[in-house]
Design a protein around this motif. Structure first.
Motif, PDB file in Angstrom:
ATOM      1  N   TYR A  35      -9.703  -0.380  -4.187  1.00 28.15           N
ATOM      2  CA  TYR A  35      -8.782  -0.486  -2.713  1.00 28.15           C
ATOM      3  C   TYR A  35      -9.009   0.537  -1.665  1.00 28.15           C
ATOM      4  N   LYS A  72     -10.999   1.260   0.654  1.00 27.58           N
ATOM      5  CA  LYS A  72     -11.307   0.840   2.108  1.00 27.58           C
ATOM      6  C   LYS A  72      -9.959   0.482   2.497  1.00 27.58           C
ATOM      7  N   ASP A  73      -9.316  -0.352   1.847  1.00 32.96           N
ATOM      8  CA  ASP A  73      -8.118  -1.298   2.358  1.00 32.96           C
ATOM      9  C   ASP A  73      -7.059   0.050   2.764  1.00 32.96           C
ATOM     10  N   SER A  88      -7.480   2.324   6.017  1.00 30.72           N
ATOM     11  CA  SER A  88      -7.073   1.765   7.101  1.00 30.72           C
ATOM     12  C   SER A  88      -5.517   1.685   7.190  1.00 30.72           C
ATOM     13  N   LEU A 119       0.756   0.812   0.412  1.00 37.00           N
ATOM     14  CA  LEU A 119       0.438  -0.546   0.041  1.00 37.00           C
ATOM     15  C   LEU A 119       1.390  -0.905  -1.141  1.00 37.00           C
ATOM     16  N   ARG A 133       1.834  -4.095  -3.471  1.00 34.60           N
ATOM     17  CA  ARG A 133       1.417  -5.352  -3.943  1.00 34.60           C
ATOM     18  C   ARG A 133       1.541  -5.822  -5.162  1.00 34.60           C
ATOM     19  N   ARG A 170       2.398  -3.631   3.639  1.00 32.90           N
ATOM     20  CA  ARG A 170       1.617  -2.632   4.296  1.00 32.90           C
ATOM     21  C   ARG A 170       2.233  -2.032   5.082  1.00 32.90           C
TER      22      ARG A 170
END
Ligand code: BDP
Length: 696
Positions: A82, A84-85, A88, A95, A97, A140
């Motif tokens: 995760y 990269k996600d 951001s 996050l 999830r 997010r």
């Protein structure tokens, strides 16, 4: 239930709900290598133990079989994909999830940095506290503002200026050795909202706070707060180089003064490596500042900014200024002194502007500096303590006030140039962004002096994270967490909260009136206040009522304060036909028989609003009575008592104001309105803190 736990009570959930959650949260993988990771685990344990009746099994190494995984790509191998996600979402984002991992359902609380994980844990706990299903969860989040700060107006002797919740939380005498556990709970509460900085001392600053003993004390607090993502800042006295350094001047262009501040900054950062920076009130209400040396606010701010720059600190330079010579219109002063300095501030300086152009009134129009300094980062200062809104006794939820100003349109770059977009940096492309709230905390057991004032701390924090949220949604979360998740209870409490600010406006300063509070302490009505050291510290200066009419003419015929706004705003405020009635008397002087939208005369409408405010408090009392049994008895009793005080005082405000304005207008009360039971002289004779009785 004494209020100490704030919105983090974590009381047992309804059994069916708890069962459903338990299966999703039983086994947790959560690293425990850093203080922040530790804080996240502790909070999760504490929360789940309370809500679900049993603490989760916590494993430091995330492995198979765990239903909930906390961490960052560095701290947990399972979260590496995760990376990269999570990048951001930035340094403070997170996050939540629900997903499949190794063929099993898992819930992730993941972030780029540890602090994001802690924020994510608080978010997850909020979802549980408000009964949100976790199935298919995808959240997010990242903050819209960089600096999300409390400003404590706390003096070193622990007196809190305009504070209504006891003494200062900071026990300077026993610091740095004794670290009251309350400091940690303070940090938890702030982190639960994403507040990431605190200015420890009053803007009317004492230079002592920059001496080594006090810096050591501040460093101890910084150490307690650090795991919770909270940086410490200090209010700074501009003349400190004279008072502490023995210099003859504090002139910002003097090399010795510059050296003194650089040395001071080095000393501070040696003790507090993540020190946030300085907040400065200069050349305002008698405070020293650069103008004492013929220099500008920019010269002063840049002096301090340069001293902090090498360390990454910021300067928050306040625009709350007004001249020693009484101005024609005090609301024009800040714009007059600052708008011409746009672009003159160094990159680590941000100008801190109060929400309105006067001073934290129950209602003000937006401050004209918003949108008027595109080349300068501006942050907003709100008051959480209710200096002009009935202190801690009156139930006034400030969410709607905050929302109103955030959504106000400056029209600086055309329609949609809201204040929220000015301060989140999106309107003019600023990376340095922020918001500050004058803290309402103190040593009272319930922190804020009343149970409902906790909501104002809460709402400030949530809006600081994302100024585009709704005050109503925030109130719903707060009520569910603070009192009860029962939908009927929440609905009733939110109804009270959402109507409360307008009620206070009605019974204190309806239709755009402002600054009618009693002299000095600002509690209770004083529309007759006149004379004294400054006309702009009187009520008559602001309402300008006489036999013919009432209101402050700020149109082109008067002080022309409207010209400080963008034309699209000025045209509305300046036009009697278009100005919202809620701001009518802020901008216009009108005759008593001016026709209102209701068809009534201004006089009749004014009296009607005062009475409406009192009725609204009565309605809040009725709602609260209906909650007996739905809310725990100790808090129910205290709120009921405070509402009784508020009702008496709303009536006092109404009667005193109606008696006074009637003495000027000479008009009869509209049909059905009860005359004030006492003559005007009686209301004028009342002295704080003796609230009015029943005439005895
Ligand atoms: C006013 C307060 C005063 C503060 C001042 C400020 O009455 O106590 O020092 O604001 O913001 O509202 O500096």
């Amino acid at each position: 239930e004494d209020g100490y736990a704030l919105w983090m009570r974590y009381v047992p959930l309804d059994a069916a709900l708890a069962d459903a959650y338990r299966s999703q949260l039983g086994a947790v993988g959560a690293p425990d290598q850093t203080p922040t990771q530790h804080a996240a685990r502790e909070e999760l344990s504490r929360g789940l133990a309370g809500l679900l009746g049993s603490a989760p099994q916590l494993h430091a190494d995330a492995g198979v079989g765990q239903a909930l995984i906390l961490g960052t790509p560095q701290s947990s191998a399972q979260l590496a994909p995760y990376r990269k996600d999570l990048e951001s979402l930035g340094a403070e984002g997170y996050l939540l999830r629900q997903t499949q991992l190794g063929g099993r359902e898992v819930l992730l609380v993941a972030a780029r940095e540890d602090i994001g994980v802690l924020y994510g844990v608080f978010h997850l706990l909020r979802l549980l506290q408000t009964g949100v299903p976790l199935q298919g969860l995808e959240v997010r989040e990242s903050p819209k503002l960089k600096l999300r700060l409390l400003n404590h107006w706390d003096n070193l002797d622990r007196y809190v200026e305009r504070g209504y919740a006891g003494s200062s939380l900071w026990d300077w005498q026993t610091l740095p050795d004794w670290r009251d556990p309350r400091y940690t709970d303070y940090a938890r509460a702030n982190a639960s909202l994403g507040i990431n900085g605190t200015v420890l001392n009053n803007v009317n600053a004492n230079a002592l706070s920059l001496t080594r003993p006090y810096l050591l004390k501040a460093a101890a607090l910084a150490e307690v707060f650090r795991p919770y993502g909270i940086r410490v800042y200090l209010s700074t006295r501009f003349s400190a180089p004279i008072e502490l350094g023995g210099l003859k001047t504090a002139d910002p262009l003097d090399p010795a003064v510059q050296r003194w501040w650089r040395d001071k900054a080095n000393e501070i950062y040696a003790l507090i490596p993540d020190f946030g920076g300085f907040l400065v009130k200069a050349n305002s209400e008698g405070q020293p500042g650069p103008q004492d040396y013929g220099r500008s606010h920019a010269d002063g701010a840049n002096l301090l900014g340069d001293a902090l720059a090498a360390h990454g600190g910021v300067v928050m330079w306040r625009a709350f200024v007004y001249a020693h010579d009484v101005p024609e219109d005090r609301t024009k002063q800040a714009y007059g002194e600052f708008s011409g300095l746009d672009g003159a501030f160094h990159p680590n300086v941000i100008v801190q502007v109060k929400n309105g152009p006067l001073d934290f009134q129950p209602r003000e129009p937006l401050h004209p500096l918003f949108g008027a300094m595109p080349h300068t980062p501006l942050m907003m200062e709100l008051q959480i303590s209710k200096e002009y809104l009935g202190f801690a006794t009156h139930l006034v939820y400030l969410g709607p006030l905050y929302e109103e100003v955030l959504r106000s349109d400056t029209h600086a770059r055309g329609a949609g140039s809201t204040v929220a977009r000015v301060i989140d940096g999106s309107l003019d492309g600023h990376a340095l962004t922020g918001i500050a709230g004058v803290a309402n905390t103190g040593t009272d057991r319930n922190w804020t002096g009343s149970h409902f004032d906790q909501a104002n701390w809460y709402a400030f924090g949530r809006l600081a994270w994302n100024p585009h949220q709704s005050a109503r949604d925030i109130a719903k979360d707060w009520a569910a967490m603070t009192f009860s998740p029962d939908p009927a209870v929440v609905q009733s409490i939110v109804g009270m909260m959402m109507a409360s600010r307008e009620a206070a406006v009605d019974y204190m300063t309806p239709l755009g009136l402002h600054h009618l509070m009693a002299r000095g302490h600002h509690y209770g009505p004083g529309p007759w206040v006149a004379g004294g050291p400054r006309v702009d510290w009187t009520s008559v200066y602001y309402h300008r009522a006489d036999r013919d009419g009432i209101g402050f003419d700020r149109t082109a015929h008067g002080s022309n304060a409207v010209a400080q706004y963008a034309p699209a705003v000025a045209n509305v405020y300046g036009d009697l036909e278009q100005v919202p009635e809620s701001l009518l008397l802020w901008f216009h002087h009108v005759p008593w028989d001016h026709r209102m939208h209701s068809g009534r005369s201004l006089w009749d409408e004014l009296v009607g609003r005062y009475s409406r405010g009192v009725r609204q408090v009565q309605a809040m009392q009725d709602s609260w009575d209906g909650l007996k049994g739905g809310v725990d008895a100790p808090r129910h009793q205290q709120v009921a008592a405070f509402l009784r005080i508020q009702h008496n005082e709303a009536q006092w405000w109404r009667d005193a104001s109606v008696a006074y304005f009637q003495s000027l207008s000479g008009r009869p009360l509209p049909a059905g309105e009860v005359p004030p039971p006492q003559p005007l002289a009686y209301y004028q004779s009342l002295q704080f803190p003796f609230a009015p009785g029943d005439g005895r």
